[in-house]
Scaffold this motif. Structure first.
Motif, PDB file in Angstrom:
ATOM      1  N   SER A 108       0.805  -1.223   0.000  1.00 47.99           N
ATOM      2  CA  SER A 108       0.000   0.000   0.000  1.00 47.99           C
ATOM      3  C   SER A 108       0.840   1.277   0.000  1.00 47.99           C
ATOM      4  O   SER A 108       0.295   2.379  -0.076  1.00 47.99           O
ATOM      5  N   ILE A 109       2.157   1.143   0.061  1.00 46.36           N
ATOM      6  CA  ILE A 109       3.003   2.342   0.042  1.00 46.36           C
ATOM      7  C   ILE A 109       2.837   3.050  -1.293  1.00 46.36           C
ATOM      8  O   ILE A 109       2.633   2.423  -2.330  1.00 46.36           O
ATOM      9  N   ARG A 110       2.879   4.347  -1.261  1.00 48.09           N
ATOM     10  CA  ARG A 110       2.740   5.147  -2.477  1.00 48.09           C
ATOM     11  C   ARG A 110       4.144   5.493  -2.975  1.00 48.09           C
ATOM     12  O   ARG A 110       4.986   5.951  -2.205  1.00 48.09           O
ATOM     13  N   VAL A 111       4.392   5.251  -4.268  1.00 45.87           N
ATOM     14  CA  VAL A 111       5.661   5.624  -4.900  1.00 45.87           C
ATOM     15  C   VAL A 111       5.334   6.652  -5.965  1.00 45.87           C
ATOM     16  O   VAL A 111       4.572   6.390  -6.900  1.00 45.87           O
ATOM     17  N   LEU A 112       5.900   7.842  -5.796  1.00 42.18           N
ATOM     18  CA  LEU A 112       5.670   8.937  -6.728  1.00 42.18           C
ATOM     19  C   LEU A 112       6.964   9.272  -7.448  1.00 42.18           C
ATOM     20  O   LEU A 112       8.030   9.338  -6.833  1.00 42.18           O
ATOM     21  N   ALA A 113       6.862   9.497  -8.738  1.00 38.07           N
ATOM     22  CA  ALA A 113       8.002   9.921  -9.543  1.00 38.07           C
ATOM     23  C   ALA A 113       7.977  11.434  -9.657  1.00 38.07           C
ATOM     24  O   ALA A 113       6.929  12.022  -9.921  1.00 38.07           O
ATOM     25  N   ALA A 114       9.131  12.053  -9.467  1.00 36.77           N
ATOM     26  CA  ALA A 114       9.268  13.503  -9.622  1.00 36.77           C
ATOM     27  C   ALA A 114       9.996  13.760 -10.938  1.00 36.77           C
ATOM     28  O   ALA A 114      11.082  13.222 -11.172  1.00 36.77           O
ATOM     29  N   GLU A 115       9.385  14.589 -11.782  1.00 39.95           N
ATOM     30  CA  GLU A 115       9.922  14.817 -13.126  1.00 39.95           C
ATOM     31  C   GLU A 115       9.828  16.292 -13.487  1.00 39.95           C
ATOM     32  O   GLU A 115       8.819  16.937 -13.208  1.00 39.95           O
ATOM     33  N   PRO A 116      10.859  16.838 -14.139  1.00 39.96           N
ATOM     34  CA  PRO A 116      10.770  18.229 -14.588  1.00 39.96           C
ATOM     35  C   PRO A 116       9.781  18.368 -15.743  1.00 39.96           C
ATOM     36  O   PRO A 116       9.721  17.493 -16.618  1.00 39.96           O
ATOM     37  N   ILE A 117       9.036  19.433 -15.746  1.00 38.57           N
ATOM     38  CA  ILE A 117       8.041  19.666 -16.799  1.00 38.57           C
ATOM     39  C   ILE A 117       8.703  19.725 -18.180  1.00 38.57           C
ATOM     40  O   ILE A 117       8.105  19.318 -19.173  1.00 38.57           O
ATOM     41  N   GLY A 118       9.955  20.150 -18.233  1.00 35.04           N
ATOM     42  CA  GLY A 118      10.662  20.254 -19.511  1.00 35.04           C
ATOM     43  C   GLY A 118      11.228  18.944 -20.023  1.00 35.04           C
ATOM     44  O   GLY A 118      11.881  18.907 -21.066  1.00 35.04           O
ATOM     45  N   ALA A 119      11.004  17.861 -19.286  1.00 33.31           N
ATOM     46  CA  ALA A 119      11.459  16.520 -19.697  1.00 33.31           C
ATOM     47  C   ALA A 119      10.422  15.509 -19.200  1.00 33.31           C
ATOM     48  O   ALA A 119      10.747  14.535 -18.549  1.00 33.31           O
ATOM     49  N   ASN A 120       9.174  15.763 -19.517  1.00 31.31           N
ATOM     50  CA  ASN A 120       8.052  15.045 -18.907  1.00 31.31           C
ATOM     51  C   ASN A 120       7.591  13.802 -19.670  1.00 31.31           C
ATOM     52  O   ASN A 120       6.408  13.491 -19.697  1.00 31.31           O
ATOM     53  N   GLN A 153      12.811  16.630 -27.808  1.00 28.50           N
ATOM     54  CA  GLN A 153      13.871  17.346 -27.096  1.00 28.50           C
ATOM     55  C   GLN A 153      13.410  17.633 -25.682  1.00 28.50           C
ATOM     56  O   GLN A 153      12.227  17.554 -25.386  1.00 28.50           O
ATOM     57  N   THR A 154      14.370  17.942 -24.824  1.00 27.86           N
ATOM     58  CA  THR A 154      14.054  18.286 -23.439  1.00 27.86           C
ATOM     59  C   THR A 154      14.625  19.650 -23.131  1.00 27.86           C
ATOM     60  O   THR A 154      15.568  20.108 -23.799  1.00 27.86           O
ATOM     61  N   ASN A 155      14.071  20.290 -22.119  1.00 31.66           N
ATOM     62  CA  ASN A 155      14.534  21.601 -21.716  1.00 31.66           C
ATOM     63  C   ASN A 155      14.342  21.732 -20.208  1.00 31.66           C
ATOM     64  O   ASN A 155      13.257  22.091 -19.741  1.00 31.66           O
ATOM     65  N   THR A 156      15.402  21.416 -19.471  1.00 30.48           N
ATOM     66  CA  THR A 156      15.338  21.497 -18.019  1.00 30.48           C
ATOM     67  C   THR A 156      16.729  21.685 -17.438  1.00 30.48           C
ATOM     68  O   THR A 156      17.718  21.235 -18.018  1.00 30.48           O
ATOM     69  N   ILE A 157      16.768  22.331 -16.288  1.00 26.99           N
ATOM     70  CA  ILE A 157      18.028  22.478 -15.556  1.00 26.99           C
ATOM     71  C   ILE A 157      18.479  21.134 -14.992  1.00 26.99           C
ATOM     72  O   ILE A 157      19.647  20.915 -14.738  1.00 26.99           O
ATOM     73  N   ALA A 158      17.542  20.219 -14.810  1.00 29.49           N
ATOM     74  CA  ALA A 158      17.833  18.897 -14.239  1.00 29.49           C
ATOM     75  C   ALA A 158      18.398  17.982 -15.322  1.00 29.49           C
ATOM     76  O   ALA A 158      17.721  17.103 -15.845  1.00 29.49           O
ATOM     77  N   ASP A 159      19.665  18.191 -15.656  1.00 30.70           N
ATOM     78  CA  ASP A 159      20.273  17.479 -16.777  1.00 30.70           C
ATOM     79  C   ASP A 159      20.338  15.969 -16.557  1.00 30.70           C
ATOM     80  O   ASP A 159      20.333  15.206 -17.511  1.00 30.70           O
TER      81      ASP A 159
END
Length: 177
Positions: free
Chosen positions: A51-63, A79-85
């Motif tokens: 029942s544990i919840r696993v959430l993925a965190a993703e930059p909007i520019g690489a969604n 293509q992607t566009n994010t500071i989170a290379d």
């Protein structure tokens, strides 16, 4: 699925250690890119606590993961566009089934939210965190997460913070924008 479990067992130890020390965790937030890290975390966490919840965190520019989850199939971005290379890679055929079936949601955040989370890590925790690693904190602090009724019952949240590789030129450029 047995061969996938073996492939991601190393990353899964993160969940096992977290849940051994803090069994009350109800939500784990993990950065997502190619899907290897979150696959291991999700498989191990769900084996301990289904029942544990696993959430993925993703930059909007690489969604791509968010779009893939919504479409029910792998979506590749031109293509992607994010500071989170570190989060610019796409899901793979091997990771997609795990993300599809074991990750509860993919939640996107803006680059400005990632930069703010990095700032808080520097100022409060006194640690250098790369944008890709700070994204989980950015997600939890975001207005969209805090105001979404789907997440109201997330009370004991673990955030996977990974990496201290910061391209300072890229960071300063992002701050100037």
């Amino acid at each position: 699925m047995a061969h996938l479990t073996f492939l991601y067992s190393g990353q899964g130890t993160i969940s096992l250690e977290l849940l051994e020390d803090f069994p009350e965790i109800d939500t784990i937030i993990v950065p997502i890119s190619g899907g290897g890290l979150i696959s291991g975390v999700a498989l191990a966490a769900k084996s301990v606590n289904p029942s544990i919840r696993v959430l993925a965190a993703e930059p909007i520019g690489a969604n791509d993961a968010a779009l893939s989850k919504a479409a029910g199939k792998i979506v590749t971005l031109p293509q992607t566009n994010t500071i989170a290379d570190g989060l610019r890679a796409s899901l793979a055929d091997q990771t997609w089934p795990v993300v599809r079936d074991f990750v509860d949601a993919v939640v996107t955040v803006e680059d400005r939210e990632i930069i703010e989370a990095m700032r808080l890590c520097y100022e409060i925790l006194k640690i250098a965190v790369e944008p890709s690693g700070a994204i989980g904190l950015a997600l939890v602090l975001s207005r969209s997460f805090q105001q979404n009724p789907s997440w109201n019952d997330c009370k004991n949240i673990a955030i996977i913070v990974s990496g201290g590789n910061v391209d300072l030129d890229m960071l300063w450029e992002a701050l100037r924008k």
